[in-house]
Design a protein around this motif. Sequence first.
Motif, PDB file in Angstrom:
ATOM      1  N   UNK A 111       0.841  -1.204   0.000  1.00 22.84           N
ATOM      2  CA  UNK A 111       0.000   0.000   0.000  1.00 22.84           C
ATOM      3  C   UNK A 111       0.876   1.254   0.000  1.00 22.84           C
ATOM      4  N   UNK A 112       1.964   1.263   0.790  1.00 19.23           N
ATOM      5  CA  UNK A 112       2.847   2.435   0.821  1.00 19.23           C
ATOM      6  C   UNK A 112       3.427   2.704  -0.573  1.00 19.23           C
ATOM      7  N   UNK A 113       3.872   1.625  -1.230  1.00 18.12           N
ATOM      8  CA  UNK A 113       4.491   1.777  -2.551  1.00 18.12           C
ATOM      9  C   UNK A 113       3.493   2.353  -3.553  1.00 18.12           C
ATOM     10  N   UNK A 114       2.282   1.823  -3.565  1.00 21.38           N
ATOM     11  CA  UNK A 114       1.279   2.320  -4.500  1.00 21.38           C
ATOM     12  C   UNK A 114       0.846   3.743  -4.138  1.00 21.38           C
ATOM     13  N   UNK A 115       0.575   4.005  -2.877  1.00 19.63           N
ATOM     14  CA  UNK A 115       0.167   5.346  -2.450  1.00 19.63           C
ATOM     15  C   UNK A 115       1.226   6.380  -2.830  1.00 19.63           C
ATOM     16  N   UNK A 116       2.498   6.019  -2.596  1.00 21.85           N
ATOM     17  CA  UNK A 116       3.573   6.956  -2.919  1.00 21.85           C
ATOM     18  C   UNK A 116       3.629   7.267  -4.401  1.00 21.85           C
ATOM     19  N   UNK A 120       2.907  10.900  -6.022  1.00 22.65           N
ATOM     20  CA  UNK A 120       3.973  11.466  -6.856  1.00 22.65           C
ATOM     21  C   UNK A 120       3.447  11.894  -8.220  1.00 22.65           C
ATOM     22  N   UNK A 121       2.331  11.274  -8.653  1.00 26.95           N
ATOM     23  CA  UNK A 121       1.674  11.655  -9.908  1.00 26.95           C
ATOM     24  C   UNK A 121       0.739  12.850  -9.720  1.00 26.95           C
ATOM     25  N   UNK A 122       0.605  13.319  -8.473  1.00 30.48           N
ATOM     26  CA  UNK A 122      -0.262  14.454  -8.202  1.00 30.48           C
ATOM     27  C   UNK A 122      -1.716  14.084  -7.968  1.00 30.48           C
ATOM     28  N   UNK A 123      -1.977  12.796  -7.670  1.00 32.56           N
ATOM     29  CA  UNK A 123      -3.340  12.313  -7.443  1.00 32.56           C
ATOM     30  C   UNK A 123      -3.494  11.952  -5.973  1.00 32.56           C
ATOM     31  N   UNK A 124      -4.633  12.267  -5.390  1.00 31.52           N
ATOM     32  CA  UNK A 124      -4.883  11.947  -3.990  1.00 31.52           C
ATOM     33  C   UNK A 124      -5.045  10.441  -3.809  1.00 31.52           C
ATOM     34  N   UNK A 125      -4.331   9.836  -2.851  1.00 26.76           N
ATOM     35  CA  UNK A 125      -4.500   8.401  -2.586  1.00 26.76           C
ATOM     36  C   UNK A 125      -5.805   8.085  -1.864  1.00 26.76           C
ATOM     37  N   UNK A 126      -6.574   9.129  -1.543  1.00 29.26           N
ATOM     38  CA  UNK A 126      -7.841   8.930  -0.844  1.00 29.26           C
ATOM     39  C   UNK A 126      -9.036   8.934  -1.797  1.00 29.26           C
ATOM     40  N   UNK A 127      -8.781   9.029  -3.104  1.00 22.94           N
ATOM     41  CA  UNK A 127      -9.890   9.135  -4.054  1.00 22.94           C
ATOM     42  C   UNK A 127     -10.285   7.785  -4.647  1.00 22.94           C
ATOM     43  N   UNK A 128      -9.316   7.019  -5.073  1.00 22.55           N
ATOM     44  CA  UNK A 128      -9.609   5.746  -5.735  1.00 22.55           C
ATOM     45  C   UNK A 128      -9.010   4.586  -4.943  1.00 22.55           C
ATOM     46  N   UNK A 129      -9.840   3.654  -4.571  1.00 21.95           N
ATOM     47  CA  UNK A 129      -9.337   2.430  -3.952  1.00 21.95           C
ATOM     48  C   UNK A 129      -8.574   1.624  -4.992  1.00 21.95           C
ATOM     49  N   UNK A 130      -7.586   0.846  -4.581  1.00 22.32           N
ATOM     50  CA  UNK A 130      -6.831   0.034  -5.550  1.00 22.32           C
ATOM     51  C   UNK A 130      -7.724  -0.836  -6.422  1.00 22.32           C
ATOM     52  N   UNK A 131      -8.797  -1.362  -5.865  1.00 20.80           N
ATOM     53  CA  UNK A 131      -9.710  -2.209  -6.625  1.00 20.80           C
ATOM     54  C   UNK A 131     -10.304  -1.477  -7.823  1.00 20.80           C
ATOM     55  N   UNK A 132     -10.560  -0.178  -7.655  1.00 25.70           N
ATOM     56  CA  UNK A 132     -11.117   0.629  -8.748  1.00 25.70           C
ATOM     57  C   UNK A 132     -10.120   0.712  -9.897  1.00 25.70           C
ATOM     58  N   UNK A 133      -8.848   0.918  -9.560  1.00 27.95           N
ATOM     59  CA  UNK A 133      -7.812   1.011 -10.596  1.00 27.95           C
ATOM     60  C   UNK A 133      -7.625  -0.342 -11.274  1.00 27.95           C
ATOM     61  N   UNK A 134      -7.648  -1.417 -10.501  1.00 31.13           N
ATOM     62  CA  UNK A 134      -7.485  -2.763 -11.072  1.00 31.13           C
ATOM     63  C   UNK A 134      -8.623  -3.067 -12.047  1.00 31.13           C
ATOM     64  N   UNK A 135      -9.838  -2.730 -11.645  1.00 36.20           N
ATOM     65  CA  UNK A 135     -10.985  -2.974 -12.531  1.00 36.20           C
ATOM     66  C   UNK A 135     -10.900  -2.121 -13.795  1.00 36.20           C
ATOM     67  N   UNK A 136     -10.473  -0.866 -13.620  1.00 37.23           N
ATOM     68  CA  UNK A 136     -10.383   0.030 -14.776  1.00 37.23           C
ATOM     69  C   UNK A 136      -9.300  -0.399 -15.751  1.00 37.23           C
ATOM     70  N   UNK A 137      -8.329  -1.167 -15.259  1.00 33.10           N
ATOM     71  CA  UNK A 137      -7.216  -1.604 -16.116  1.00 33.10           C
ATOM     72  C   UNK A 137      -7.569  -2.803 -16.982  1.00 33.10           C
ATOM     73  N   UNK A 138      -8.758  -3.354 -16.816  1.00 34.74           N
ATOM     74  CA  UNK A 138      -9.169  -4.498 -17.632  1.00 34.74           C
ATOM     75  C   UNK A 138      -9.255  -4.085 -19.101  1.00 34.74           C
ATOM     76  N   UNK A 139      -8.752  -4.903 -20.006  1.00 32.71           N
ATOM     77  CA  UNK A 139      -8.647  -4.520 -21.430  1.00 32.71           C
ATOM     78  C   UNK A 139      -9.970  -4.118 -22.067  1.00 32.71           C
ATOM     79  N   UNK A 140     -11.070  -4.740 -21.650  1.00 33.36           N
ATOM     80  CA  UNK A 140     -12.344  -4.483 -22.328  1.00 33.36           C
ATOM     81  C   UNK A 140     -13.009  -3.187 -21.885  1.00 33.36           C
ATOM     82  N   UNK A 141     -12.441  -2.532 -20.883  1.00 27.70           N
ATOM     83  CA  UNK A 141     -13.067  -1.322 -20.363  1.00 27.70           C
ATOM     84  C   UNK A 141     -12.466  -0.072 -20.992  1.00 27.70           C
ATOM     85  N   UNK A 142     -13.335   0.900 -21.239  1.00 27.86           N
ATOM     86  CA  UNK A 142     -12.909   2.198 -21.761  1.00 27.86           C
ATOM     87  C   UNK A 142     -13.102   3.216 -20.638  1.00 27.86           C
ATOM     88  N   UNK A 143     -12.003   3.750 -20.114  1.00 30.72           N
ATOM     89  CA  UNK A 143     -12.051   4.652 -18.955  1.00 30.72           C
ATOM     90  C   UNK A 143     -12.189   6.096 -19.429  1.00 30.72           C
TER      91      UNK A 143
END
Length: 562
Positions: A111-116, A120-143
Amino acid sequence: MNDAPDHRQTSAGIAQRGSLLLVLTLISCGGYWWLNRLSHFYRPEVEADQQPTLTVIALLAGLFAVHWIALWIVLRLPSGRNLCLGILLSSAIFRAIVVPSTPILEIDYHRYIWDGAVLAEGVSPYRYAPEVVIDAAKPQLDVNDEVLASLVKLSRSSDSLDASLRTIHYEDHTSPYPLVSQVVFAAAALVTPDNSSALLRVTIMKAFLTAFDLATLLLVMALLKSCGRHLGWSLCYGWCPLILKEIANGGHLDSIAIFFCTAAVWALVAQWRFKNESSANSENEQTIVSAILLALAVGAKLYPIVLAPLFAAVWLRRFSWERLFIGIAICGTFSIAFLSPQIASKLDASVESKDGISAFLRRWEMNDLLFMVVRENLMPQAMIAPEKTPWFSFIPDSWSNEILDQYWLIKLGNAGNPRPKENGPLSFELARLVTGLVTLTIACVLAWRAARPNGERENVVRAAFLSIAWFWLLFPAQNPWYWCWAIPLLPFARYRAWHATAALALLYYLRFWFETHYAESRVAQTPYNGEYFFYFVVPWFEFGPLLIALYISWSVSRQKNL
């Protein structure tokens, strides 16, 4: 144990003790090298039943024995700069051996590694849970969300970073870690190359956290000097195997809050010390410094808030109402500023992910004793299977139901609403209320006594230690790395029984051994499998001896004072 230097020490005696201390240093180096080697069995590709957990616990227990012998020796050496340098150098060597090791039975660092990386990308670590990013990374999804799309791109930029993202515990919750710690995570991320291996990523993160750990050792030395104590007591922190295991090996972020918390206590003691030597302006400056340091500690992890009564009492009783108002205003303002990103995210209706810190405070329970006894006796047990029923539940269900009914009725807005059928959350909430009130009472009593105008500086540090120690003992999650919060102040503990706490806390790691080797079968003649045996039996061996020893020490001390 007398802190006064023994002027009768001979040069030969000092040399002999120094030589023995060198031998113990070499033994410890060998022990930590072995720990590093054993850590290889905790890499992802190794099966759980092949992990040498009992050997690791035995090794750390041996290192504790060496640690205590070394402490006995250093307190019989002259207190001075050379001793401090020796303790600092040896402590740094131990950490250098352990930092490159694989974390043993830990995954929080993912969690520390991902949050950091996210921050560092300028995005709040309190906005998106890791699960949201994992789901959005699925090939069939258009974000369509540009910010979320940037996090998907970030996860794809490195295989090791993506592996950390997918290994995060409670991936459906946003980060529970406050802003000050997040800044440290981001700093580590910024110096980590994109093509880093998983081990290099965690090693860099641990190096940052261990830097705070070593800086805390310097603060312990400064605190001892301010209170006129033997500087050899700093070995309590520098050589403590639990500190090495949880920070240099486990990579827990607690070292950040521990550093700022210890700095705040030191600043408060320094303010006390120089009261009669300073002007009103300098006293205001010292108050501001100690208040900001305490706020930074709270902004790194919430636990230092338990010291607020102590700081307030010292500012009031030792100084004036003006210092109290300045301290509260500064500490409160900065604490809110550091916590505001989490608060804002929680209040933002557009954030659909579960809030990490709320989930932790409302339901997380692990490795506890006092809280567990309170909670399990508040919860009716009639509908619970025997293999999941605590053996120490002694309050009749009729009483437990009545207590929960009354508590539910007095809760704001619950008049006329039926009590939920699930008793777990309500009993947890009531137990938190009960133990929280006890913790607050202890902290306030300790604070008021320690802040007497004619009191000693050492009493303030001891009150800080006891406030943190009892907070931990009454907390529902008594993880061993949480005990590290108190270890910098351990030299000021009145009862020597407290020194055994860190070693006893290692029994927590039996959890993994029992869950692996007794996943389905019962342990000994008990009705419990490995998981429930750990929950309901092991904590009595972990904390029971400590509580008994503390009671005996208190009784003996009380009899002597009569």
